[in-house]
Design a protein around this motif. Structure first.
Motif, PDB file in Angstrom:
ATOM      1  N   PHE A 162      46.074  45.329  31.230  1.00  0.00           N
ATOM      2  CA  PHE A 162      46.663  44.500  32.266  1.00  0.00           C
ATOM      3  C   PHE A 162      45.753  44.517  33.503  1.00  0.00           C
ATOM      4  O   PHE A 162      45.077  45.516  33.779  1.00  0.00           O
ATOM      5  CB  PHE A 162      48.043  45.020  32.687  1.00  0.00           C
ATOM      6  CG  PHE A 162      49.119  44.852  31.649  1.00  0.00           C
ATOM      7  CD1 PHE A 162      49.774  43.649  31.492  1.00  0.00           C
ATOM      8  CD2 PHE A 162      49.484  45.919  30.829  1.00  0.00           C
ATOM      9  CE1 PHE A 162      50.776  43.495  30.554  1.00  0.00           C
ATOM     10  CE2 PHE A 162      50.478  45.778  29.886  1.00  0.00           C
ATOM     11  CZ  PHE A 162      51.124  44.561  29.740  1.00  0.00           C
ATOM     12  N   VAL A 163      45.793  43.400  34.245  1.00  0.00           N
ATOM     13  CA  VAL A 163      45.116  43.335  35.545  1.00  0.00           C
ATOM     14  C   VAL A 163      46.102  42.752  36.539  1.00  0.00           C
ATOM     15  O   VAL A 163      46.982  41.952  36.180  1.00  0.00           O
ATOM     16  CB  VAL A 163      43.841  42.465  35.481  1.00  0.00           C
ATOM     17  CG1 VAL A 163      42.811  43.073  34.544  1.00  0.00           C
ATOM     18  CG2 VAL A 163      44.176  41.042  35.051  1.00  0.00           C
TER      19      VAL A 163
ATOM     20  N   ALA B  63      47.480  38.041  34.158  1.00  0.00           N
ATOM     21  CA  ALA B  63      47.637  39.498  34.121  1.00  0.00           C
ATOM     22  C   ALA B  63      47.256  40.101  32.770  1.00  0.00           C
ATOM     23  O   ALA B  63      46.925  41.293  32.686  1.00  0.00           O
ATOM     24  CB  ALA B  63      49.080  39.878  34.446  1.00  0.00           C
ATOM     25  N   ALA B  64      47.258  39.315  31.700  1.00  0.00           N
ATOM     26  CA  ALA B  64      46.920  39.827  30.359  1.00  0.00           C
ATOM     27  C   ALA B  64      46.627  38.633  29.454  1.00  0.00           C
ATOM     28  O   ALA B  64      46.935  37.486  29.794  1.00  0.00           O
ATOM     29  CB  ALA B  64      48.058  40.668  29.787  1.00  0.00           C
ATOM     30  N   ASP B  65      46.032  38.901  28.314  1.00  0.00           N
ATOM     31  CA  ASP B  65      45.786  37.830  27.349  1.00  0.00           C
ATOM     32  C   ASP B  65      47.111  37.170  26.977  1.00  0.00           C
ATOM     33  O   ASP B  65      48.116  37.863  26.732  1.00  0.00           O
ATOM     34  CB  ASP B  65      45.139  38.389  26.083  1.00  0.00           C
ATOM     35  CG  ASP B  65      43.757  38.977  26.341  1.00  0.00           C
ATOM     36  OD1 ASP B  65      43.214  38.738  27.440  1.00  0.00           O
ATOM     37  OD2 ASP B  65      43.232  39.679  25.454  1.00  0.00           O
TER      38      ASP B  65
ATOM     39  N   ALA C  24      42.558  34.340  28.600  1.00  0.00           N
ATOM     40  CA  ALA C  24      42.210  35.758  28.553  1.00  0.00           C
ATOM     41  C   ALA C  24      42.607  36.413  29.866  1.00  0.00           C
ATOM     42  O   ALA C  24      42.760  35.751  30.907  1.00  0.00           O
ATOM     43  CB  ALA C  24      40.713  35.921  28.304  1.00  0.00           C
ATOM     44  N   ALA C  25      42.818  37.723  29.832  1.00  0.00           N
ATOM     45  CA  ALA C  25      43.158  38.460  31.052  1.00  0.00           C
ATOM     46  C   ALA C  25      42.071  38.232  32.097  1.00  0.00           C
ATOM     47  O   ALA C  25      40.878  38.305  31.803  1.00  0.00           O
ATOM     48  CB  ALA C  25      43.297  39.943  30.741  1.00  0.00           C
ATOM     49  N   GLY C  26      42.491  37.963  33.356  1.00  0.00           N
ATOM     50  CA  GLY C  26      41.531  37.726  34.428  1.00  0.00           C
ATOM     51  C   GLY C  26      41.173  36.272  34.634  1.00  0.00           C
ATOM     52  O   GLY C  26      40.468  35.930  35.593  1.00  0.00           O
TER      53      GLY C  26
ATOM     54  N   GLY D 250      51.951  49.492  34.279  1.00  0.00           N
ATOM     55  CA  GLY D 250      51.375  50.782  34.647  1.00  0.00           C
ATOM     56  C   GLY D 250      50.570  50.685  35.943  1.00  0.00           C
ATOM     57  O   GLY D 250      49.583  51.415  36.121  1.00  0.00           O
ATOM     58  N   LYS D 251      51.022  49.822  36.855  1.00  0.00           N
ATOM     59  CA  LYS D 251      50.290  49.589  38.108  1.00  0.00           C
ATOM     60  C   LYS D 251      51.116  49.985  39.335  1.00  0.00           C
ATOM     61  O   LYS D 251      50.895  49.454  40.435  1.00  0.00           O
ATOM     62  CB  LYS D 251      49.924  48.109  38.219  1.00  0.00           C
ATOM     63  CG  LYS D 251      49.069  47.573  37.078  1.00  0.00           C
ATOM     64  CD  LYS D 251      47.667  48.144  37.112  1.00  0.00           C
ATOM     65  CE  LYS D 251      46.788  47.505  36.039  1.00  0.00           C
ATOM     66  NZ  LYS D 251      45.405  48.036  36.068  1.00  0.00           N
ATOM     67  N   LEU D 252      52.050  50.896  39.193  1.00  0.00           N
ATOM     68  CA  LEU D 252      52.834  51.330  40.337  1.00  0.00           C
ATOM     69  C   LEU D 252      51.940  51.994  41.373  1.00  0.00           C
ATOM     70  O   LEU D 252      50.999  52.728  41.021  1.00  0.00           O
ATOM     71  CB  LEU D 252      53.930  52.305  39.890  1.00  0.00           C
ATOM     72  CG  LEU D 252      55.122  51.706  39.105  1.00  0.00           C
ATOM     73  CD1 LEU D 252      56.021  52.803  38.579  1.00  0.00           C
ATOM     74  CD2 LEU D 252      55.900  50.726  39.989  1.00  0.00           C
TER      75      LEU D 252
END
Length: 263
Positions: free
Chosen positions: A129-130, A174-176, A220-222, A259-261
């Motif tokens: 994830f981004v 944020a993701a693929d 794609a992510a990004g 998982g970006k808290l």
């Protein structure tokens, strides 16, 4: 009594007192032996007759049995044995598999095995994830709790996160995933929804302008999906991106899911 009669009686008495007794005894024994021999002979004859009857019946029984074997076994396939219950640790023998009928083999080849099909259709969870924008969290996910919306002047749930950004900053995927919806919302402005593996959907609200996207397009992510704009429902707040996420159609905390808290 006459003289002759007395003479005969005396002679018989003398005979019996002498060897005559043994002669009489021998005669009695001979008679008893003859009777016993006759009885034994009759018993033996009866047994022989019974045995002869049994022996005469045997060929017929053997013939009937041979005839039954010929009628029921010769030229006929042996019936299939009952299949073992599932979970048996014994593997099927090669002879069992080779005896399958051609129709069964054709049906097996025509119909795909369902367990293999279901395994192939399973989608793995997203592993990378981004963040759609790099900015401070201005408002967190409320997890169903009511919060005061200063623009609308009402208490309502906040089903996403507000990430600080400047108007016109790029917003990335944020993701693929695949673009599933492009629409204008009266409260959230220009919105893009992207579907990801594992039943996740990311939602980007208040875009100033969207990239040239079409529904069904893979990203794609990004990959940029648009730029930061204004959400009508939160226009009194600092410039930001309202970013949300669903799991199987239910709102979830996007930062926790990715998982970006904040640390």
């Amino acid at each position: 009594m006459s003289a002759n009669h007395r003479s005969n009686s005396g002679g018989l008495a003398r005979f019996l007192s002498g060897k005559g007794f043994y002669v009489v005894l021998a005669a009695c024994l001979l008679g008893a032996g003859t009777a016993a021999w006759s009885a034994a002979t009759r018993a033996i004859d009866q047994v022989q007759q019974e045995n002869s009857g049994v022996v005469q019946e045997l060929p017929q029984a053997e013939g009937e049995e041979s005839q039954w074997v010929e009628e029921h076994q010769v030229g006929q396939a042996i019936p299939d044995l009952p299949k073992e219950e599932s979970g048996s640790s014994e593997e099927p023998s090669s002879s069992s598999s080779s005896s399958s009928s051609p129709s069964s083999s054709e049906e097996s080849s025509e119909q795909p095995v369902q367990p293999v099909q279901s395994v192939q259709s399973e989608k793995p969870p997203v592993s990378v994830f981004v963040l759609p924008v790099e900015g401070q969290v201005l408002a967190s996910y409320s997890d169903g709790q009511l919060t005061k919306n200063e623009t609308l002047k009402v208490w309502r749930t906040h089903d996403g996160v507000d990430l600080a950004a400047q108007i016109g900053d790029p917003v990335v995927c944020a993701a693929d995933g695949t673009v599933s919806r492009l629409y204008e919302d009266p409260l959230w402005g220009r919105t893009v929804e992207i579907s990801h593996e594992g039943g996740l959907t990311s939602v980007y609200c208040g875009l100033g302008e969207a990239a040239s996207l079409t529904e069904g397009q893979y990203l794609a992510a990004g990959t940029q999906v648009g730029t930061v704009g204004i959400c009508p429902a939160e226009q009194l707040e600092e410039p930001h991106l309202h970013f949300a996420m669903k799991a199987d159609g239910q709102w979830v905390d996007p930062l926790a899911t990715m998982g970006k808290l904040p640390q």
